[in-house]
Design an enzyme around this catalytic site. Structure first.
Site, PDB file in Angstrom:
ATOM      1  N   CYS A 190      13.037  24.654  33.739  1.00  0.00           N
ATOM      2  CA  CYS A 190      14.418  24.992  33.395  1.00  0.00           C
ATOM      3  C   CYS A 190      15.264  25.164  34.645  1.00  0.00           C
ATOM      4  CB  CYS A 190      14.440  26.261  32.554  1.00  0.00           C
ATOM      5  SG  CYS A 190      13.464  27.560  33.301  1.00  0.00           S
ATOM      6  N   LYS A 207       4.549  34.134  19.609  1.00  0.00           N
ATOM      7  CA  LYS A 207       4.370  32.796  19.041  1.00  0.00           C
ATOM      8  C   LYS A 207       4.486  31.805  20.194  1.00  0.00           C
ATOM      9  CE  LYS A 207       6.385  29.300  17.866  1.00  0.00           C
ATOM     10  NZ  LYS A 207       5.566  28.153  18.254  1.00  0.00           N
ATOM     11  N   GLU A 255      16.334  32.633  26.866  1.00  0.00           N
ATOM     12  CA  GLU A 255      16.180  31.935  28.150  1.00  0.00           C
ATOM     13  C   GLU A 255      16.181  30.451  27.835  1.00  0.00           C
ATOM     14  OE1 GLU A 255      16.232  33.221  31.040  1.00  0.00           O
ATOM     15  OE2 GLU A 255      15.980  35.334  30.557  1.00  0.00           O
ATOM     16  N   GLU A 275      20.335  18.174  30.051  1.00  0.00           N
ATOM     17  CA  GLU A 275      19.025  18.518  30.608  1.00  0.00           C
ATOM     18  C   GLU A 275      18.015  17.447  30.202  1.00  0.00           C
ATOM     19  OE1 GLU A 275      16.757  21.752  28.840  1.00  0.00           O
ATOM     20  OE2 GLU A 275      16.468  22.557  30.844  1.00  0.00           O
ATOM     21  N   GLY A 282       7.272  26.285  15.090  1.00  0.00           N
ATOM     22  CA  GLY A 282       8.477  27.078  15.249  1.00  0.00           C
ATOM     23  C   GLY A 282       9.153  27.373  13.930  1.00  0.00           C
ATOM     24  N   VAL A 306       6.026  29.887  11.808  1.00  0.00           N
ATOM     25  CA  VAL A 306       5.708  31.196  12.402  1.00  0.00           C
ATOM     26  C   VAL A 306       6.935  31.781  13.116  1.00  0.00           C
ATOM     27  CG1 VAL A 306       4.236  32.394  14.068  1.00  0.00           C
ATOM     28  CG2 VAL A 306       3.274  30.600  12.615  1.00  0.00           C
ATOM     29  N   GLY A 307       7.608  30.934  13.914  1.00  0.00           N
ATOM     30  CA  GLY A 307       8.798  31.398  14.637  1.00  0.00           C
ATOM     31  C   GLY A 307       9.873  31.869  13.668  1.00  0.00           C
ATOM     32  N   GLY A 338       1.481  28.600  15.956  1.00  0.00           N
ATOM     33  CA  GLY A 338       1.970  27.870  14.787  1.00  0.00           C
ATOM     34  C   GLY A 338       3.277  27.175  15.090  1.00  0.00           C
TER      35      GLY A 338
HETATM   36  P1  NAD Z   1      11.900  24.410  21.921  1.00  0.00           P
HETATM   37  O1  NAD Z   1      13.202  25.089  21.759  1.00  0.00           O
HETATM   38  O2  NAD Z   1      11.664  23.149  21.186  1.00  0.00           O
HETATM   39  O3  NAD Z   1      10.705  25.384  21.510  1.00  0.00           O
HETATM   40  C1  NAD Z   1      10.539  26.655  22.095  1.00  0.00           C
HETATM   41  C2  NAD Z   1       9.736  27.528  21.156  1.00  0.00           C
HETATM   42  O4  NAD Z   1      10.512  27.772  19.987  1.00  0.00           O
HETATM   43  C3  NAD Z   1       8.427  26.892  20.673  1.00  0.00           C
HETATM   44  O5  NAD Z   1       7.433  27.881  20.603  1.00  0.00           O
HETATM   45  C4  NAD Z   1       8.810  26.392  19.286  1.00  0.00           C
HETATM   46  O6  NAD Z   1       7.703  26.266  18.417  1.00  0.00           O
HETATM   47  C5  NAD Z   1       9.753  27.491  18.827  1.00  0.00           C
HETATM   48  N1  NAD Z   1      10.665  27.122  17.742  1.00  0.00           N
HETATM   49  C6  NAD Z   1      11.090  25.885  17.393  1.00  0.00           C
HETATM   50  N2  NAD Z   1      11.896  25.959  16.306  1.00  0.00           N
HETATM   51  C7  NAD Z   1      11.989  27.265  15.971  1.00  0.00           C
HETATM   52  C8  NAD Z   1      12.682  27.975  14.944  1.00  0.00           C
HETATM   53  N3  NAD Z   1      13.443  27.363  14.051  1.00  0.00           N
HETATM   54  N4  NAD Z   1      12.564  29.331  14.906  1.00  0.00           N
HETATM   55  C9  NAD Z   1      11.818  29.985  15.810  1.00  0.00           C
HETATM   56  N5  NAD Z   1      11.127  29.358  16.801  1.00  0.00           N
HETATM   57  C10 NAD Z   1      11.217  28.016  16.883  1.00  0.00           C
HETATM   58  O7  NAD Z   1      11.710  24.197  23.499  1.00  0.00           O
HETATM   59  P2  NAD Z   1      10.501  23.505  24.247  1.00  0.00           P
HETATM   60  O8  NAD Z   1      10.607  22.026  24.067  1.00  0.00           O
HETATM   61  O9  NAD Z   1       9.226  24.181  23.893  1.00  0.00           O
HETATM   62  O10 NAD Z   1      10.825  23.879  25.775  1.00  0.00           O
HETATM   63  C11 NAD Z   1      11.737  23.177  26.565  1.00  0.00           C
HETATM   64  C12 NAD Z   1      13.048  23.930  26.688  1.00  0.00           C
HETATM   65  O11 NAD Z   1      12.808  25.254  27.145  1.00  0.00           O
HETATM   66  C13 NAD Z   1      13.982  23.322  27.707  1.00  0.00           C
HETATM   67  O12 NAD Z   1      15.289  23.256  27.201  1.00  0.00           O
HETATM   68  C14 NAD Z   1      13.940  24.300  28.870  1.00  0.00           C
HETATM   69  O13 NAD Z   1      15.067  24.324  29.677  1.00  0.00           O
HETATM   70  C15 NAD Z   1      13.735  25.593  28.176  1.00  0.00           C
HETATM   71  N6  NAD Z   1      13.147  26.570  29.115  1.00  0.00           N
HETATM   72  C16 NAD Z   1      13.901  27.616  29.572  1.00  0.00           C
HETATM   73  C17 NAD Z   1      13.383  28.520  30.493  1.00  0.00           C
HETATM   74  C18 NAD Z   1      14.190  29.691  31.031  1.00  0.00           C
HETATM   75  O14 NAD Z   1      13.592  30.595  31.599  1.00  0.00           O
HETATM   76  N7  NAD Z   1      15.484  29.709  30.911  1.00  0.00           N
HETATM   77  C19 NAD Z   1      12.088  28.341  30.944  1.00  0.00           C
HETATM   78  C20 NAD Z   1      11.355  27.255  30.484  1.00  0.00           C
HETATM   79  C21 NAD Z   1      11.882  26.381  29.545  1.00  0.00           C
END
Ligand code: NAD
Length: 480
Positions: A287, A178, A253, A387, A211, A214-215, A209
Site C-alpha cells: 500500500c 478474519k 487502512e 492503485e 469477505g 465471515v467479514g 473465510g
Molecule cells: P480486499 O479489500 O479485497 O480484501 C481485504 C479483506 O477484506 C479480505 O480479508 C477480504 O476477504 C475482506 N472482505 C472482502 N469483502 C468484504 C466484505 N464485504 N465485508 C467484510 N470484509 C470483506 O483487499 P485485498 O485485495 O485483500 O488487499 C489489497 C488492498 O489492500 C490494496 O488496495 C492495498 O492498498 C490495501 N492495503 C492497505 C494497507 C494499509 O496499511 N493502508 C496495507 C496493505 C494493503
C-alpha cells in the site's frame, strides 16, 4: 514450511481458532491454496461460515467480561508473552510468506519481524500512555471499546494480524480475526505460534473465510463493537457504510498511490536505487509503494539513464533466493490486473522505459510480471491515479518545487510519500506540505511508534504505537 506437491499428500486445513482451541469448521466450502511461483495447488483450506463467525464472536464477548477489566500490567505481560512465542517462529513465518504469498525472502523476513515487534512496541506504548487523568472532582479513564473484528489483506499477513492484535490486546479488547482467504497457511503457522502464549480463552479468535460471508457477519453482528480493516477502498467504503447500522467504530487502512519527490540537488547514484526500492516494495504489492516518481524536468534524461542502470539489480525470480528483488504476484487475478494496467499505460501514451507486458523470459509458469517503469506519464493518466498493486512505476516530470508538491497532492490517496534531496531543510519544507499520513526523507524507513494511516481515500484512523491503541479505546469521565 515444506509442502509436498504430490496430489495424494495435499493437506486440507479444516479448523478455525475459537475460545482458545483449534475447532473444526462448520462451513464446508473448500478452496485451493496455490503456490504463486508455479500455479500448483499446495494445500486446501475449509472456509468458515456465519455460524463459525457467530461462535467466535460469542467467545470474544465472554472473554471481554473479564479481559476488559484487566490492569495495564496484566496486559503488558500478555504482550510480552505474545512477543516471545511469535519470535520463536520467525523463520517458519517467513518461509510460509515466501511459499504461499511469493514474498521475496529478505523483505518477507522484515515484514514478519515488524509484525512480531508490534507486540513489544505496543507494550512500550502502553506503559507510556496516560490511562487516567484527574482534575478537580473529575476523573477521565481510557476504556477498551469491546469486541473488535480485525479484517486483513493478503500482502503482509503476519504484520497485519500481529499489529491489530497487539493494539487491541493493549487496549483491553478481545478480538475475532478474519484473515484474507489467500493467507490460510501463513495464518495457521502464526496461530500455532500464538497458541503457545496460553492466552485467556476467547481473547483471540480467528475464522478463515470469505469477505462477504465471515467479514460481512463481523460487520453486521451487534456483538462486535469495532472493525479494524486493511484492504481496498471499495470494500472499506462498504464496511464503513454497513458499520453505521450498529454504530461500530471503524479504522480503515486502504490503498495508496504514493509520490516520491526527487529534488534537483539529489545525488542520482543513491537517490534512484532508493526510489526504486520504494516503488518495488514487496514486489509492488504494498500500500505504501512509491509508485509515482516526480522528477525535475531538467534532470529527466539523467534520471532515465540512472533508472536503466539501477534496474539491472532488480531481478525477478524465485522469492526464496535472497538475491531476488521482485517475486511473483499473489494470484492469477493480480497478474491479470497488473497486465491490464501496463496495457492501459501504453494505450494512454506513456512510454515503457523498462519492462512491459507479459512474463519475464523463463518465468512463464507462475504469476511473474516484468518490473516496469513508464516515462512521459501525465498525472491524470490512469497509471498515475489508480492503485495498480504491482511493480509498475510512473515517472512524472515537474517544473518547480511548487509544481512537484501540487502533483504529489493531486491524488485521491494520501497514505505515504517520500522526498529525496541533499538539503535536509528544503526536504523537510517540502515534506511538511504533503497531504499524506507518513512522509519519509531520503529512503524507506519505519518507526513502530509513529502513526500509520492515510489522509483522504487512504483511510480513516491510525495504527502503530499509542495511535494504534487509541483506536481501540473510549474515554469515560466520572464526576463526583
Ligand atoms: P480486499 O479489500 O479485497 O480484501 C481485504 C479483506 O477484506 C479480505 O480479508 C477480504 O476477504 C475482506 N472482505 C472482502 N469483502 C468484504 C466484505 N464485504 N465485508 C467484510 N470484509 C470483506 O483487499 P485485498 O485485495 O485483500 O488487499 C489489497 C488492498 O489492500 C490494496 O488496495 C492495498 O492498498 C490495501 N492495503 C492497505 C494497507 C494499509 O496499511 N493502508 C496495507 C496493505 C494493503
Amino acid at each position: 514450511m515444506k509442502m509436498s506437491t504430490k496430489p495424494e499428500t495435499i493437506k486440507t486445513l479444516t479448523t478455525h481458532y475459537i475460545d482458545g482451541e483449534f475447532v473444526e469448521s462448520h462451513g464446508r466450502e473448500v478452496v485451493d491454496i496455490i503456490r504463486p511461483t508455479n500455479g500448483q495447488v499446495i494445500a486446501r483450506a475449509m472456509l468458515g461460515d456465519e455460524e463459525d463467525t457467530r461462535r467466535a464472536i460469542a467467545a470474544a464477548q465472554r472473554a471481554f467480561a473479564t479481559y476488559g477489566r484487566t490492569t495495564k500490567d496484566e496486559r503488558a505481560k500478555i504482550l510480552c508473552r505474545l512477543h516471545e512465542v511469535a519470535s520463536d517462529r520467525l523463520d517458519d513465518l517467513t518461509a510460509a510468506m515466501v511459499e504461499e504469498y511469493g514474498g521475496v525472502v529478505q523483505f518477507a523476513g522484515l515484514i514478519v519481524q515488524s509484525g512480531v515487534n508490534s507486540f513489544s512496541a505496543a507494550e512500550k506504548a502502553l506503559h507510556e500512555m496516560e490511562w487516567t487523568r484527574k482534575w478537580g472532582n473529575t476523573t477521565v479513564t481510557l476504556e477498551p471499546v469491546g469486541v473488535a473484528g480485525l479484517i486483513t489483506a493478503w500482502n503482509a499477513n503476519a504484520l497485519f494480524i500481529c499489529l491489530k492484535l497487539a493494539s487491541a490486546v493493549a487496549a483491553g479488547c478481545t478480538v475475532v480475526v478474519k484473515p484474507s482467504e489467500l493467507s490460510s497457511l501463513q495464518t495457521r503457522v502464526l496461530l500455532e505460534a500464538l497458541h503457545e502464549a496460553k492466552l485467556p480463552k476467547g481473547l483471540l479468535n480467528v475464522v478463515t473465510g470469505r469477505g462477504n460471508v465471515v467479514g460481512a457477519e463481523l460487520v453486521r453482528n451487534p456483538g462486535v463493537d469495532k472493525i479494524s480493516f486493511t484492504g481496498s477502498v471499495a470494500v472499506g467504503q462498504s464496511i464503513m457504510r454497513d458499520c453505521a447500522a450498529t454504530m461500530k467504530r471503524v479504522t480503515l487502512e486502504l490503498g495508496g498511490k504514493s509520490p516520491t519527490i526527487l529534488l534537483d540537488d539529489a545525488a542520482l547514484d543513491q537517490a534512484i536505487p532508493a526510489a526504486l526500492v520504494m516503488a518495488f516494495l514487496n514486489s509492488g504489492q504494498a500500500c505504501a509503494a512509491g509508485t509515482r516518481l516526480l522528477v525535475p524536468k531538467s534532470e529527466l534524461d539523467s534520471v532515465k539513464t540512472a533508472i536503466q542502470d539501477a534496474m539491472k539489480s532488480f531481478s525477478v525470480g524465485d522469492p526464496a533466493d535472497p538475491k531476488i528483488a521482485v517475486g511473483p504476484m499473489v494470484s492469477q487475478n493480480q497478474y491479470d490486473r497488473v497486465q491490464s494496467y501496463i496495457r492501459k499505460g501504453i494505450e494512454e501514451g506513456a512510454e515503457v522505459l523498462v519492462g512491459g507486458e507479459g512474463h519475464p523470459e523463463g518465468l512463464e509458469a507462475g504469476y511473474f510480471v516484468k518490473p516496469t517503469v513508464f516515462v512521459n506519464v501525465k498525472n491524470d493518466m490512469a497509471i498515475a491515479q489508480e492503485e495498480i498493486f504491482g511493480p509498475v512505476l510512473s515517472v512524472i516530470a515537474y517544473d518547480s518545487e511548487d509544481d512537484a508538491i501540487r502533483i504529489a497532492n493531486d491524488s485521491k490517496y494520501g497514505l505515504h510519500a517520500a522526498v529525496i534531496g541533499a538539503d535536509l531543510k528544503r526536504a523537510r519544507r517540502v515534506a511538511s506540505q504533503l497531504r499524506a499520513g507518513r512522509v519519509v526523507i531520503n529512503r524507506m524507513m519505519d518507526d513502530a511508534q509513529a502513526p500509520w494511516g492515510g489522509f483522504k481515500y487512504s483511510g480513516i484512523g491510525r495504527e502503530y504505537g499509542r495511535y494504534g491503541i487509541e483506536a481501540f479505546l473510549e474515554t469515560r469521565a466520572i464526576l463526583e
